[in-house]
Design an enzyme around this catalytic site. Structure first.
Site, short mmCIF file in Angstrom:
data_model
loop_
_atom_site.label_atom_id
_atom_site.label_comp_id
_atom_site.label_asym_id
_atom_site.label_seq_id
_atom_site.Cartn_x
_atom_site.Cartn_y
_atom_site.Cartn_z
N LEU A 95 0.87 -1.18 0.00
CA LEU A 95 0.00 0.00 0.00
C LEU A 95 0.90 1.23 0.00
O LEU A 95 1.33 1.71 1.04
CB LEU A 95 -0.91 0.01 1.23
CG LEU A 95 -1.80 1.24 1.40
CD1 LEU A 95 -2.79 1.37 0.26
CD2 LEU A 95 -2.54 1.19 2.74
N ALA A 96 1.22 1.71 -1.22
CA ALA A 96 2.09 2.87 -1.34
C ALA A 96 1.28 4.14 -1.08
O ALA A 96 0.17 4.28 -1.59
CB ALA A 96 2.72 2.92 -2.73
N HIS A 97 1.83 5.02 -0.27
CA HIS A 97 1.11 6.25 0.05
C HIS A 97 2.07 7.24 0.71
O HIS A 97 3.16 6.87 1.13
CB HIS A 97 -0.07 5.97 0.98
CG HIS A 97 0.33 5.43 2.32
ND1 HIS A 97 0.82 4.16 2.48
CD2 HIS A 97 0.34 5.99 3.54
CE1 HIS A 97 1.10 3.97 3.76
NE2 HIS A 97 0.83 5.06 4.44
N ALA A 98 1.64 8.48 0.78
CA ALA A 98 2.41 9.49 1.50
C ALA A 98 1.40 10.36 2.25
O ALA A 98 0.19 10.16 2.14
CB ALA A 98 3.26 10.31 0.55
#
Lengths: 94, 161
Positions: free
Chosen positions: B64-67
């Site tokens: 789960l790629a996120h910033a």
């Protein structure tokens, strides 16, 4: 009872962990106030918490950020494994 | 339903990537292409991994790629990249990754609700495999239980672009 779910930036994985921790508690018949936090805010967020939930990957960083604490740090491998989360919460709280 | 819509632009199936950075970048490109973020958001997602490690690999095969929310987020968005060949992100239990979700949110409060919806989907153990094996964007949307279009339909005729 207070539980804090922690991830790096406090907006993604900690939210999943919070949701599934609530599911796991529900199955165990326990109630607790579960909040999500980022690493930078965990010391404050966990000041009166019994349990801090995080991933194995982040556990050392969480320990470092918390310093001396009464809270038990529980490491979760699979955030979607409600059984795993429940088993570990039960061992800690039961 | 609080998950952002998932238009075709935000889905890449069987991407060929060299490593985890490539995989996250692909998820970032898809977010930018769908109009949710500026291109720079991809680098911020990579920064999160570099700063905190591979904890974003939250289940076997699933990242789960996120910033954080930021000025490079135009509106909340979701992207999905499936990988032709699984790649290692450096997670001790959940490698290798077959599916990368890209997530962008404009506020933290909104984010918690969106992500809780994702938890509902992935609590079904085979959800990651079903997305990894999907042959069409529609199949991906079916597994995630999201809509394809969220914007007012300026190109509602669905003309190929």
């Amino acid at each position: 009872m207070r539980i804090v779910a922690v991830c790096g930036v406090g907006v993604g994985t900690s939210a999943i962990l919070k949701g599934n921790a609530e599911r796991a508690l529900d199955r165990l018949g326990l109630t607790a106030d579960v909040t999500a936090s980022d690493l930078a805010g965990v010391r404050e967020a966990a000041a009166d918490a019994q349990v801090v939930l995080t991933s194995t990957e982040l556990a050392d960083r969480v320990r470092e950020a918390l310093g001396r604490t009464w809270a038990e740090i529980i490491e979760v491998e699979n955030y979607f494994d409600v059984e795993e989360i429940g088993r570990k919460l039960d061992a800690s709280l039961g | 339903m609080t998950l952002p819509p998932l238009p075709d632009d935000a889905i890449v199936l069987r991407a060929e990537v060299a490593d985890w950075r490539d995989a996250v970048r692909a998820a970032g490109h898809a977010l930018a292409r769908s109009g949710a973020t500026m291109p720079g958001y991809a680098d911020r997602m990579i920064d999160v991994l570099e700063e905190f490690g591979a904890y974003i690999v939250i289940a076997p095969g699933l990242a789960l790629a996120h910033a954080r929310p930021g000025p490079d987020v135009r509106r909340s968005g979701l992207s999905v990249v499936t990988l032709a060949e699984p790649v290692a992100f450096g997670h001790p239990h959940n490698d290798p990754v077959r599916v990368v979700l890209g997530l962008a949110v404009s506020s933290a409060e909104e984010h918690v609700a969106s992500v809780a919806d994702l938890a509902n989907v992935f609590n079904e153990r085979d959800a990651t495999d079903r997305i990894a094996d999907a042959a069409t964007p529609a199949e991906v949307r079916r597994v995630l239980r999201v809509a394809g279009e969220g914007r007012p339909a300026t190109d509602a005729a669905g003309a190929p672009s």
